[in-house]
Design an enzyme around this catalytic site. Sequence first.
Site, short mmCIF file in Angstrom:
data_model
loop_
_atom_site.label_atom_id
_atom_site.label_comp_id
_atom_site.label_asym_id
_atom_site.label_seq_id
_atom_site.Cartn_x
_atom_site.Cartn_y
_atom_site.Cartn_z
CD1 TRP A 95 -0.13 -1.01 3.19
CD2 TRP A 95 0.32 1.17 3.19
NE1 TRP A 95 0.61 -0.70 4.46
CE2 TRP A 95 0.73 0.88 4.36
CE3 TRP A 95 0.18 2.48 3.08
CZ2 TRP A 95 1.10 1.82 5.46
CZ3 TRP A 95 0.58 3.26 3.85
CH2 TRP A 95 1.04 3.14 5.06
CD GLU A 138 5.44 4.91 12.72
OE1 GLU A 138 6.61 4.64 12.08
OE2 GLU A 138 4.84 3.99 13.36
CD GLU A 176 8.28 1.05 10.58
OE1 GLU A 176 7.98 1.74 11.20
OE2 GLU A 176 7.93 -0.37 10.90
CG HIS A 179 4.24 3.23 8.97
ND1 HIS A 179 4.87 2.23 9.81
CD2 HIS A 179 3.64 2.33 7.92
CE1 HIS A 179 4.78 1.00 9.52
NE2 HIS A 179 4.26 1.13 8.22
CD GLU A 229 8.93 -2.69 14.14
OE1 GLU A 229 7.87 -2.29 14.00
OE2 GLU A 229 9.70 -2.41 13.37
CB THR A 232 4.73 0.69 16.85
OG1 THR A 232 5.25 -0.54 16.31
CG2 THR A 232 5.56 1.37 17.35
CG ASP A 261 3.12 -2.01 6.90
OD1 ASP A 261 2.88 -2.99 6.14
OD2 ASP A 261 3.43 -0.87 6.20
CD GLU A 262 4.95 -0.24 13.14
OE1 GLU A 262 6.01 -0.98 13.21
OE2 GLU A 262 5.00 1.11 12.99
CG HIS A 265 7.84 -4.21 10.01
ND1 HIS A 265 7.71 -3.01 9.85
CD2 HIS A 265 8.05 -4.81 8.57
CE1 HIS A 265 7.76 -2.68 8.48
NE2 HIS A 265 7.76 -3.80 7.81
#
Length: 396
Positions: A95, A138, A176, A179, A229, A232, A261-262, A265
């Site tokens: 995305w 971020e 990252e 974000h 991670e 977050t 995403d976090e 990760h």
Amino acid sequence: MALKPNLFHTQAQKLPSFARPPVTSLRSPKFFMASTLSSGSKEVENLKKPFMPPREVHLQVTHSMPPQKIEIFKSLEDWADQNILVHLKPVEKCWQPQDFLPDPASDGFYEQVKELRERAKEIPDDYFVVLVGDMVTEEALPTYQTMLNTLDGVRDETGASPTSWAIWTRAWTAEENRHGDLLNKYLYLCGRVDMKQIEKTIQYLIGSGMDPRTENNPYLGFIYTSFQERATFISHGNTARHAKEHGDLKLAQMCGIIAADEKRHETAYTKIVEKLFEIDPDGTVLAFADMMRKKISMPAHLMYDGHDDNLFEHFSAVAQRLGVYTARDYADIMEFLVGRWKVEDLTGLSGEGRKAQEYICGLPPRIRRLEERAQGRAKEGPSIPFSWLFDRQVKL
């Protein structure tokens, strides 16, 4: 990586300082980083001082990992290629911020912006304090890539190294980076915040850097990133939940996609530490205990806007009150990692290793007891002005 607030702004100093700066941290802008430019006069030097960001002052330890252990990480190159890089997504399948924002090339751009601003009107100021704090964290991404590239045995030696570890660090950073871009553009368009003050905060934070006390040691570094991670993931997930409750489903979607995403990760970083426990259980459990004794200092704990020397603590207090990130979450993360890495089941440890194991396994319930006591003593916080919100008052 985001990251995360001071959980005990109002709850007394006896509690774990996992989100507070170390007591030796100097927050005032009067304390400044050494300039690389020589000043020709005292007048020039005095002009510079007020504009330098605050810095952290404590004894710094470097290169604490025995050099022979670098070979462990070299031997894991192929393993990382097969097991860690798979947690990255191809750019074409990722995305992008523009997927969630008004399209500036569209004839309907102004209408889309108007709709975004109308939705934002229904969201309270305290939510924006947390959203801005998350975005600022971020946006300090250059600091986090720098931190990863201090780690012995896994750093990107050339800036374009073909090793698996270096590829991971660069691609993680690239993922990252979206974000902060997404949240920054949303906040710019919504009209609810003072973007200049936010931009100053970002510049101060990147200029201040951070020392999470990982000592160039990848054992410590990957334990730290595993914790962060997950923190977050929790924080962005909760901002998504709050946005939905306030009726802004589009903002909830934005925060939710960042949280996803976090989580991905987190899976990669926890897998690295899991492998270290398999190869070197004694060294890894000692590193885990060391990192937790030092407490997990949050990446943005040197946050400053040019006015509020305690900005991070104030942001953290709002996040704690809203339930976006709390002391309970800290204990939950600790408990999750102990279970994920099967710390209680470790055998064959040295005497020091067994002591570290006992300390780690006993830590989550201890943190919870302290937090419960703190909640019992907690007093209602005052309201203070936030420069991010044009100095509007927000309750801590």
